[in-house]
Design a protein around this motif. Sequence first.
Motif, PDB file in Angstrom:
ATOM      1  N   GLU A  32       0.833  -1.204   0.000  1.00 11.70           N
ATOM      2  CA  GLU A  32       0.000   0.000   0.000  1.00 11.70           C
ATOM      3  C   GLU A  32       0.873   1.261   0.000  1.00 11.70           C
ATOM      4  O   GLU A  32       0.612   2.198  -0.760  1.00 11.70           O
ATOM      5  CB  GLU A  32      -0.935  -0.004   1.204  1.00 11.70           C
ATOM      6  N   ILE A  89       1.061   4.178  -2.963  1.00 15.38           N
ATOM      7  CA  ILE A  89       0.808   5.588  -2.657  1.00 15.38           C
ATOM      8  C   ILE A  89       2.015   6.447  -3.026  1.00 15.38           C
ATOM      9  O   ILE A  89       1.867   7.549  -3.558  1.00 15.38           O
ATOM     10  CB  ILE A  89       0.442   5.761  -1.166  1.00 15.38           C
ATOM     11  N   LYS A 123      -4.532   7.247  -1.445  1.00 15.02           N
ATOM     12  CA  LYS A 123      -5.097   6.248  -0.543  1.00 15.02           C
ATOM     13  C   LYS A 123      -6.606   6.137  -0.731  1.00 15.02           C
ATOM     14  O   LYS A 123      -7.178   5.058  -0.619  1.00 15.02           O
ATOM     15  CB  LYS A 123      -4.736   6.587   0.900  1.00 15.02           C
TER      16      LYS A 123
END
Length: 106
Positions: A38, A42, A49
């Motif tokens: 993640e 990003i 997000k």
Amino acid sequence: MKKMFISIIVVVAIIVAGIYSVKHFYETKANEIADKTEQYLINHPNKKKEEIKEVKGLNSKGGDYGVLVRVVYKDTPNIHHFYKQVDGKIVYDGNEDISKAKEPVL
């Protein structure tokens, strides 16, 4: 007889603790790699997000620790993108359009 019973209980307890420890280790690694993926998405491809619906680490045969990460974006919820960590680096591993998945034939 009592010593043998206690020995069996101790062995069983050690086996159960070992299984739990291994399971916990892989669950922890799956979560760590999902978080790392993640952050990669990003920071590197400049995704926001808010665009990401789900990031989930799954047990698999590929990647470090046998973890494959499924990413679902809010704008394309039927397409699952897969990433894995190889030698510490996050790499794209393809996608799957689940809207085209066939029902299993029984």
